[in-house]
Enzyme design. Structure first.
Site, short mmCIF file in Angstrom:
data_model
loop_
_atom_site.label_atom_id
_atom_site.label_comp_id
_atom_site.label_asym_id
_atom_site.label_seq_id
_atom_site.Cartn_x
_atom_site.Cartn_y
_atom_site.Cartn_z
N GLU A 149 0.86 -1.21 0.00
CA GLU A 149 0.00 0.00 0.00
C GLU A 149 0.88 1.24 0.00
OE1 GLU A 149 -0.08 2.16 2.64
OE2 GLU A 149 1.03 0.97 4.10
N GLU A 153 -1.99 8.59 5.64
CA GLU A 153 -3.01 8.86 6.65
C GLU A 153 -3.56 10.26 6.38
OE1 GLU A 153 -2.01 7.91 10.72
OE2 GLU A 153 -0.59 6.41 10.04
N GLY A 251 10.96 21.19 7.83
CA GLY A 251 10.29 21.27 9.14
C GLY A 251 11.13 20.62 10.21
N CYS A 258 5.30 5.13 9.35
CA CYS A 258 5.97 4.45 8.23
C CYS A 258 7.42 4.86 8.01
CB CYS A 258 5.19 4.69 6.94
SG CYS A 258 3.63 3.82 6.93
N LYS A 261 10.22 3.93 10.60
CA LYS A 261 10.36 2.48 10.70
C LYS A 261 10.98 1.90 9.42
CE LYS A 261 7.01 -1.28 11.24
NZ LYS A 261 7.41 -1.95 10.04
C1 UDX Z 1 3.67 7.84 4.18
C2 UDX Z 1 3.72 7.75 2.65
O1 UDX Z 1 3.46 9.03 2.07
C3 UDX Z 1 2.76 6.70 2.14
O2 UDX Z 1 2.88 6.55 0.74
C4 UDX Z 1 3.07 5.35 2.84
O3 UDX Z 1 2.20 4.33 2.42
C5 UDX Z 1 3.00 5.52 4.35
O4 UDX Z 1 3.91 6.57 4.75
P1 UDX Z 1 2.12 9.06 5.95
O5 UDX Z 1 3.03 8.51 7.00
O6 UDX Z 1 0.65 8.98 6.14
O7 UDX Z 1 2.41 8.33 4.54
O8 UDX Z 1 2.49 10.61 5.80
P2 UDX Z 1 3.14 11.67 4.81
O9 UDX Z 1 2.10 12.65 4.46
O10 UDX Z 1 3.88 11.06 3.67
O11 UDX Z 1 4.16 12.39 5.81
C6 UDX Z 1 5.16 11.67 6.53
C7 UDX Z 1 5.99 12.61 7.39
O12 UDX Z 1 6.82 13.45 6.60
C8 UDX Z 1 5.16 13.56 8.25
O13 UDX Z 1 5.81 13.70 9.49
C9 UDX Z 1 5.20 14.88 7.48
O14 UDX Z 1 5.00 16.00 8.28
C10 UDX Z 1 6.61 14.82 6.93
N1 UDX Z 1 6.80 15.61 5.70
C11 UDX Z 1 6.15 15.29 4.56
C12 UDX Z 1 7.69 16.70 5.70
O15 UDX Z 1 8.31 17.03 6.74
N2 UDX Z 1 7.91 17.39 4.54
C13 UDX Z 1 7.28 17.05 3.37
O16 UDX Z 1 7.54 17.72 2.35
C14 UDX Z 1 6.36 15.98 3.39
#
Ligand code: UDX
Length: 433
Positions: A149, A153, A251, A258, A261
């Protein structure tokens, strides 16, 4: 098709609901009877936009049922999707005990030609280990496959209904044909590869995105020192079509269930094959140190957090979720306590977490920022970044606005008298065209 999705966490419930919405007969199976009771009443035990509505709709049509009973769900299933947790093991690898336990539980009830697909994030080699468990308990012909997948979230329903791609890892034409037909209504971009490649694709995609975030964080740190503005750099750099300007905001580092890990697991797999000196170790290390480094810098910039009222806004790991796994708040709140601040917290969805320690959590954003010395925006929830902070600006007082997501108009706040701190940003308001 009759489908059973095993594990009703956020991936499992979304997957089950989407298959049911396509008109399939779907079982959501979980050994946690409380969860099953709640989901049977269309109550989702976590916050995910649009999921409850989809659950209600598909259950009304009779397409989606939940159960804890393997003997009820498995015998009719043409496809079994394993979506249970794969926590990190103590040695840094991945603990597959829940996946293997599912193998044991489904084996006695499998019908011939069922496909057992693993959606949980697992390393290459897992399907062989799973097959060994299943084969000890059944003599029917079945197939294994990998169905990673890629949903985020907070936008999981939409990501599953309109995926960029569906990746299917299988070994036979009948398995590819069945899984392709199942996913055809969702996208034309279905990628048929080996299970090992599918599993690596999942790890690689997450590690790449984590690397991208770490990269822009490093660039932001440099910008802070040399007079450049990271937002302007992204604008200029992102116009290169090979690079792009999306998913590029700096940030406090990445969090969630995800990225941290998966990056650590890739580092572990690399070490295991003799590649101790690998990129993933470094990415993880830089990301882990980042919060401490920035907090120390903020403490210095505001003249010490001691005795100050600090409002921490956004306690989840990102917006549109109530998930706090690897959320910055879990580090920031205890650290602020240690520095002697009075910490008030606000998040529109997150419930109390013991690991915060001393925190006055409020449900009202306006109340949280009343009479504040320092505001720290940790998460870019829409209500937070659109809030009129000027309502609590006290002209006689020095007040700090720390925007760790770079989502506010810095100049506007500086002109209103705030001490603004962004990430890798220069606030040269006079020069603004
Ligand atoms: C992620 C992947 O995007 C997804 O494809 C996978 O299946 C699961 O892991 P998710 O953990 O829901 O999804 O969040 P995501 O929106 O990708 O953000 C992950 C982390 O990165 C967050 O802490 C977010 O704040 C941070 N982030 C994301 C940044 O600091 N900068 C960015 O440009 C994008």
């Amino acid at each position: 098709m009759t489908i059973t999705v095993i594990g009703t966490g956020f991936v499992g419930v979304v997957t089950a609901a989407v298959y049911a919405s396509l008109g399939h007969q779907v079982w959501g199976l979980d050994i946690d009877e409380k969860k099953v009771a709640s989901l049977s009443a269309s109550r989702v035990p976590f916050y995910e936009p649009n999921l409850e509505e989809m659950l209600t709709e598909t259950q009304k049509k009779g397409n989606l049922k939940f159960s804890s009973d393997y003997s009820q769900a498995i015998p009719d299933s043409d496809l079994i999707v394993i979506a249970v947790g794969t926590p990190s093991a103590l040695d840094g690898g991945v603990d597959l005990k829940y996946v293997m336990a599912v193998g044991e539980s489904i084996a006695p009830y499998l019908k011939a030609d069922t496909i057992v697909a693993v959606k949980s994030t697992v390393p290459p080699g897992t399907l062989t280990a799973l097959a060994a468990v299943i084969e000890g308990k059944t003599s029917v012909d079945y197939e294994t496959a990998s169905l990673p997948e890629f949903l985020r979230e907070g936008s999981a329903v939409n990501d599953t209904l309109h995926p960029d791609r569906v990746v299917i890892g299988a070994r036979s034409k009948p398995a590819f044909d069945k899984l392709n037909a199942l996913h055809a209504p969702l996208t034309e971009n279905i990628i048929n590869i080996s299970p090992e490649s599918a599993q690596m694709a999942k790890y690689s995609a997450n590690a790449y995105l984590a690397t991208r975030i770490t990269f822009i964080n490093q660039i932001a740190d440099l910008c802070e020192k040399n007079g450049a503005d990271v937002e302007e750099v992204v604008k200029a750099m992102g116009s290169d079509s090979r690079i792009g300007s999306h998913y590029w905001y700096p940030g406090l580092g990445y969090g969630g269930s995800c990225f941290p890990k998966d990056v650590q697991e890739l580092a572990y797999f690399s070490r295991k094959v003799g590649e101790g000196d690998n990129l993933f170790n470094k990415i993880h290390e830089l990301n882990q140190k980042r919060l401490g480094k920035l907090l120390a810098a903020y403490d210095q910039k505001v003249g010490g957090m001691k005795g100050k009222k600090v409002a921490v806004l956004g306690l989840a790991f990102k917006p549109h979720t109530d998930d706090t796994r690897e959320a910055p708040s879990l580090y920031v709140v205890p650290k602020l306590n240690e520095l002697g601040a009075r910490v008030v917290g606000y998040d529109p969805k997150v419930l109390w977490q013991d690991s915060w320690g001393k925190l006055h959590q409020l449900e009202d954003l306006a109340a949280a920022v009343e009479d504040v010395d320092v505001i720290m925006i940790l998460v870019e929830w829409p209500d937070i970044i659109s809030f009129d902070f000027n309502l609590v600006r006290q002209p006689q007082k020095i007040q700090w606005l720390i925007d760790t997501r770079n989502r506010l108009d810095a100049c506007q706040f500086v002109q209103q008298g705030w001490q603004y701190i962004g990430v890798g940003r220069q606030v040269n308001c006079d020069q603004k065209k």
